[in-house]
Design an enzyme around this catalytic site. Sequence first.
Site, PDB file in Angstrom:
ATOM      1  N   GLY A 161      16.364  56.024  42.291  1.00  0.00           N
ATOM      2  CA  GLY A 161      16.840  56.895  42.998  1.00  0.00           C
ATOM      3  C   GLY A 161      17.021  56.615  44.607  1.00  0.00           C
ATOM      4  O   GLY A 161      16.882  57.361  45.530  1.00  0.00           O
ATOM      5  N   ALA A 162      16.867  55.306  44.927  1.00  0.00           N
ATOM      6  CA  ALA A 162      16.597  54.693  46.428  1.00  0.00           C
ATOM      7  C   ALA A 162      17.773  55.175  47.267  1.00  0.00           C
ATOM      8  O   ALA A 162      17.434  55.323  48.726  1.00  0.00           O
ATOM      9  CB  ALA A 162      16.512  53.195  46.279  1.00  0.00           C
TER      10      ALA A 162
ATOM     11  N   GLY B  53      18.952  57.999  47.554  1.00  0.00           N
ATOM     12  CA  GLY B  53      18.957  59.559  47.712  1.00  0.00           C
ATOM     13  C   GLY B  53      18.317  60.001  49.062  1.00  0.00           C
ATOM     14  O   GLY B  53      18.059  59.134  49.827  1.00  0.00           O
TER      15      GLY B  53
ATOM     16  N   GLU C  55      16.657  53.767  27.946  1.00  0.00           N
ATOM     17  CA  GLU C  55      15.712  52.900  27.562  1.00  0.00           C
ATOM     18  C   GLU C  55      16.147  51.499  27.827  1.00  0.00           C
ATOM     19  O   GLU C  55      15.812  50.610  28.455  1.00  0.00           O
ATOM     20  CB  GLU C  55      15.071  53.059  26.329  1.00  0.00           C
ATOM     21  CG  GLU C  55      13.740  51.964  26.320  1.00  0.00           C
ATOM     22  CD  GLU C  55      12.994  52.347  25.029  1.00  0.00           C
ATOM     23  OE1 GLU C  55      11.772  51.824  24.831  1.00  0.00           O
ATOM     24  OE2 GLU C  55      13.361  52.852  24.026  1.00  0.00           O
TER      25      GLU C  55
ATOM     26  N   ASN D 184      11.511  58.145  41.808  1.00  0.00           N
ATOM     27  CA  ASN D 184      11.859  59.063  42.750  1.00  0.00           C
ATOM     28  C   ASN D 184      13.348  60.044  42.048  1.00  0.00           C
ATOM     29  O   ASN D 184      13.841  60.699  42.517  1.00  0.00           O
ATOM     30  CB  ASN D 184      12.244  58.392  43.992  1.00  0.00           C
ATOM     31  CG  ASN D 184      12.869  59.527  44.980  1.00  0.00           C
ATOM     32  OD1 ASN D 184      12.514  60.462  45.337  1.00  0.00           O
ATOM     33  ND2 ASN D 184      14.320  59.119  45.271  1.00  0.00           N
TER      34      ASN D 184
ATOM     35  N   TYR E  81      13.724  72.782  36.027  1.00  0.00           N
ATOM     36  CA  TYR E  81      13.115  71.816  36.953  1.00  0.00           C
ATOM     37  C   TYR E  81      11.512  71.799  36.757  1.00  0.00           C
ATOM     38  O   TYR E  81      10.913  70.739  36.545  1.00  0.00           O
ATOM     39  CB  TYR E  81      13.490  72.207  38.083  1.00  0.00           C
ATOM     40  CG  TYR E  81      13.184  71.228  39.465  1.00  0.00           C
ATOM     41  CD1 TYR E  81      13.245  69.833  39.397  1.00  0.00           C
ATOM     42  CD2 TYR E  81      12.587  71.568  40.466  1.00  0.00           C
ATOM     43  CE1 TYR E  81      13.021  68.814  40.240  1.00  0.00           C
ATOM     44  CE2 TYR E  81      12.165  70.936  41.679  1.00  0.00           C
ATOM     45  CZ  TYR E  81      12.509  69.533  41.512  1.00  0.00           C
ATOM     46  OH  TYR E  81      12.130  68.501  42.500  1.00  0.00           O
TER      47      TYR E  81
ATOM     48  N   ALA F 251       9.780  73.000  34.365  1.00  0.00           N
ATOM     49  CA  ALA F 251       9.383  72.466  32.891  1.00  0.00           C
ATOM     50  C   ALA F 251       9.502  70.872  32.872  1.00  0.00           C
ATOM     51  O   ALA F 251       8.358  70.542  32.497  1.00  0.00           O
ATOM     52  CB  ALA F 251      10.330  73.100  31.812  1.00  0.00           C
TER      53      ALA F 251
ATOM     54  N   LYS G 164       9.088  68.969  35.502  1.00  0.00           N
ATOM     55  CA  LYS G 164       8.273  68.249  36.568  1.00  0.00           C
ATOM     56  C   LYS G 164       6.602  68.616  35.789  1.00  0.00           C
ATOM     57  O   LYS G 164       5.738  67.832  36.167  1.00  0.00           O
ATOM     58  CB  LYS G 164       8.328  68.970  38.102  1.00  0.00           C
ATOM     59  CG  LYS G 164       9.421  68.312  38.548  1.00  0.00           C
ATOM     60  CD  LYS G 164       9.591  66.854  38.850  1.00  0.00           C
ATOM     61  CE  LYS G 164      10.610  66.397  39.693  1.00  0.00           C
ATOM     62  NZ  LYS G 164      10.506  64.766  39.655  1.00  0.00           N
TER      63      LYS G 164
END
Length: 253
Positions: free
Chosen positions: A14-15, A17, A69, A92, A158, A160, A162
């Site tokens: 997620g670089a 973001g 995967e 991230n 969210y 749950a 994390k």
Amino acid sequence: MHIDLSGRTVLITGATGELGRVMARTLANCGANLVIHYLQNEAKAKQLKEETEKLGVQAVMVQADITNEQSVFRMKEQAEHAMEKIDIVVANAVIQYEWTTILNQSPQDYESQFQSCILQNVYLAKAFVPGMIDRKYGRIIGINTECSMLNNSNQSAYVAGKRGMDGLYRVLAKEVGEHQITVNQVAPGWTISDRDRKNGTVQRSEYEAGVPLRRRGEDQDIANTVAFLASDLAGFITGAYIPVCGGNIMPAI
């Protein structure tokens, strides 16, 4: 004393973001080479690659679905082909969705959070930890959230995801510690990003009133903590959940 990541290579999922871009720039400024992961925003990834290369480091772009995967293992092959080894993994990326009450939240939203908060980290560990074990060195850094402890209304999927991620990271820290691999989490508060600066939403008085420091943190605050955990300065810290939220949450002993 300064943070020197020269000779290290960092993968950031997620670089592209809001937080990921600042992490990438900060780690590059510390001398780290970068593997810039993106899902769809190739243009922004290319821009980030060019920007960080101007800082004198190597950077490559890799597209992958972090909830798949096979896609994660393809990313590993591409990253190691370009960079030989990955020393530091920053997880991230997260799937965005519309928050609502438990009674109204779609089951698919819970599944998406399980995939991006938990399975992403399982796949990243399976892909990159074996090489770290061989080299007797590694850093795994996950981006969690203060929401994990606040448990506010409308955040159930969210939270749950994390909280599950938190348990996974603590177990992983115990499993790989003997190989000198550290596993830690950074938990941002409601952080100011470029989106806020652009939209004029930097100040959120209703939130700031409950924060001991009476302000919101900046994206740079999160990136600074990631850089510290990635460095040798944090070589004896593992299994930690570190809030970067001005004291809005305070984990107790």
